[in-house]
Design a protein around this motif. Sequence first.
Motif, PDB file in Angstrom:
ATOM      1  N   ASP A 259       0.842  -1.189   0.000  1.00  0.00           N
ATOM      2  CA  ASP A 259       0.000   0.000   0.000  1.00  0.00           C
ATOM      3  C   ASP A 259       0.878   1.239   0.000  1.00  0.00           C
ATOM      4  N   ALA A 260       0.278   2.386   0.253  1.00  0.00           N
ATOM      5  CA  ALA A 260       1.027   3.640   0.201  1.00  0.00           C
ATOM      6  C   ALA A 260       2.161   3.689   1.224  1.00  0.00           C
ATOM      7  N   ARG A 263       6.207   2.504   0.506  1.00  0.00           N
ATOM      8  CA  ARG A 263       7.294   3.371   0.034  1.00  0.00           C
ATOM      9  C   ARG A 263       8.096   3.978   1.184  1.00  0.00           C
ATOM     10  N   TYR A 269       9.962  -2.123  -0.891  1.00  0.00           N
ATOM     11  CA  TYR A 269      10.485  -0.960  -1.601  1.00  0.00           C
ATOM     12  C   TYR A 269      12.004  -0.918  -1.520  1.00  0.00           C
ATOM     13  N   CYS A 287      -3.118  -5.957  -2.277  1.00  0.00           N
ATOM     14  CA  CYS A 287      -2.382  -4.884  -2.941  1.00  0.00           C
ATOM     15  C   CYS A 287      -3.352  -3.752  -3.245  1.00  0.00           C
ATOM     16  N   ILE A 289      -2.191  -0.558  -4.193  1.00  0.00           N
ATOM     17  CA  ILE A 289      -1.411   0.468  -4.869  1.00  0.00           C
ATOM     18  C   ILE A 289      -0.990  -0.070  -6.229  1.00  0.00           C
ATOM     19  N   GLU A 290      -0.814   0.808  -7.182  1.00  0.00           N
ATOM     20  CA  GLU A 290      -0.343   0.367  -8.496  1.00  0.00           C
ATOM     21  C   GLU A 290       1.095  -0.154  -8.359  1.00  0.00           C
ATOM     22  N   GLY A 292       3.518  -0.285 -10.325  1.00  0.00           N
ATOM     23  CA  GLY A 292       4.507   0.625 -10.897  1.00  0.00           C
ATOM     24  C   GLY A 292       4.885   1.763  -9.978  1.00  0.00           C
ATOM     25  N   ASP A 293       3.983   2.150  -9.068  1.00  0.00           N
ATOM     26  CA  ASP A 293       4.284   3.215  -8.122  1.00  0.00           C
ATOM     27  C   ASP A 293       5.375   2.811  -7.130  1.00  0.00           C
ATOM     28  N   LEU A 294       5.596   1.509  -6.997  1.00  0.00           N
ATOM     29  CA  LEU A 294       6.649   0.996  -6.121  1.00  0.00           C
ATOM     30  C   LEU A 294       7.865   0.525  -6.902  1.00  0.00           C
ATOM     31  N   GLY A 295       7.822   0.716  -8.218  1.00  0.00           N
ATOM     32  CA  GLY A 295       8.918   0.230  -9.044  1.00  0.00           C
ATOM     33  C   GLY A 295       8.817  -1.241  -9.375  1.00  0.00           C
TER      34      GLY A 295
END
Length: 334
Positions: A259-260, A263, A269, A287, A289-290, A292-295
Motif C-alpha cells: 500500500d502507500a 514506500r 520498496y 495490494c 497500490i499500483e 509501478g508506483d513501487l517500481g
Amino acid sequence: MTRVVVAPDKFKGSLTAPQVAAAVARGLREAVPDVDVRLLPVADGGDGTVDAAVAAGFLKVGRWVTGPAGAPVPASFAVRGTTAVVEVASAAGLTLLDRPAPLDATSHGVGELLKAALDIGCTTIVLGLGGSACTDGGAGMLEALGKASFADVDLVLASDVDNPLLGPSGAAAVYGPQKGASPEQVEILEARLEAFARRIGPEYASRPGAGAAGGIGFAALAVLGARFRPGIEVVLELAGFAEAVAGASLVITGEGSLDAQTRHGKAPYGVVRASGDVPVVAVAGRCSIEPGDLGLKAAYALLDVEPDVTRCMALADSLLGVLGGRIARDWVSE
C-alpha cells in the motif's frame, strides 16, 4: 540456468518471512523444476530481523531475559563472527504481553540481550527497533546495561521509522495509542520522555529514529553512541543481497499488504531499490497500490486467488505456492 532471488518480508499474523520465501519457491520449482532459486527472507528492522539473519547464515543464540511486563521470557539474538543482530521485539515486543501496559512496559530485556552480545565478544551489533511494547525512552535498557561500554562497538539502529522522540510525531503521540495508551496516558508518557531527555541528552531528541521503539532509539543515540540506518538496507547487507542479485533474472519480494506505506521504509520498496536493473515482482496478501508506483513490474495478491480474508490467511502457504507457479509461468523461462 535462470536464477530467481526470493526476498520477501513476513505476512504479519500469518507467515514468517522464511515461510513466505519457501512457499513461493515451492511454486516456482513445481512450474519450472530446474530454476535456480535463492531464498533471502528479509525484514525492515522489526520482528523477523533475527529470523532473516539466521536465514542468511547467522547462529541463533537463546537467552532468558526480563520481558516487557517484568517476568522472564525466552528471547534470542543472532551471531556470525563478531557481528550480532538483536531484535527489540524479541525481548520487549508487544506480542509478549497478555494485556497492554503502556505506562509500565520496560525495555530492560533489550539491555540484557545487548549485554549478552557484548559478553561473547561482538564488536558490531545491529539493533532492530520495531514491534516494541514500551515507551520508556530506553531507560530500562540502560539500567540493564549498567556500566557496559560501547566505546569499541559499532551499534547500528535498524528501523523503518525515523520519528523524533518528542512532539506530535514522537514516540508517545504516534505509537503510544498502538500500545494501548489513552489520550491521558499519552500525555503522561510525553512528559516522562521529555524529563528523561532533559536529563541524558536533549540534543538527541530530535534526531531521526530517536522516537523508534518507544524511545529506545533515543537512549541508544544519546548514551551508547549508536548510528541510525534504514532497517531494510542493513538486513539486505547482512543477507548478502547484492551478491545474490548479481546475475539474477528476477527478484520476488513481498509483504502482507502492499500500500502507500510500503514506500516509507518497508522491505519490498527497499528490495526494489537494491535490485538495480533486475526486474522485481511482489507477492502480498492484498495490494492497494499500483505496482509501478513501487517500481514493481507486477504484484500478485492472495486475495485475488481467495477473496475471503479468513480463508486467505489460513491458507496463505498453499496460496503462495499457487502464486509462485503463476510468477514462474509469467516471468521464468523453462
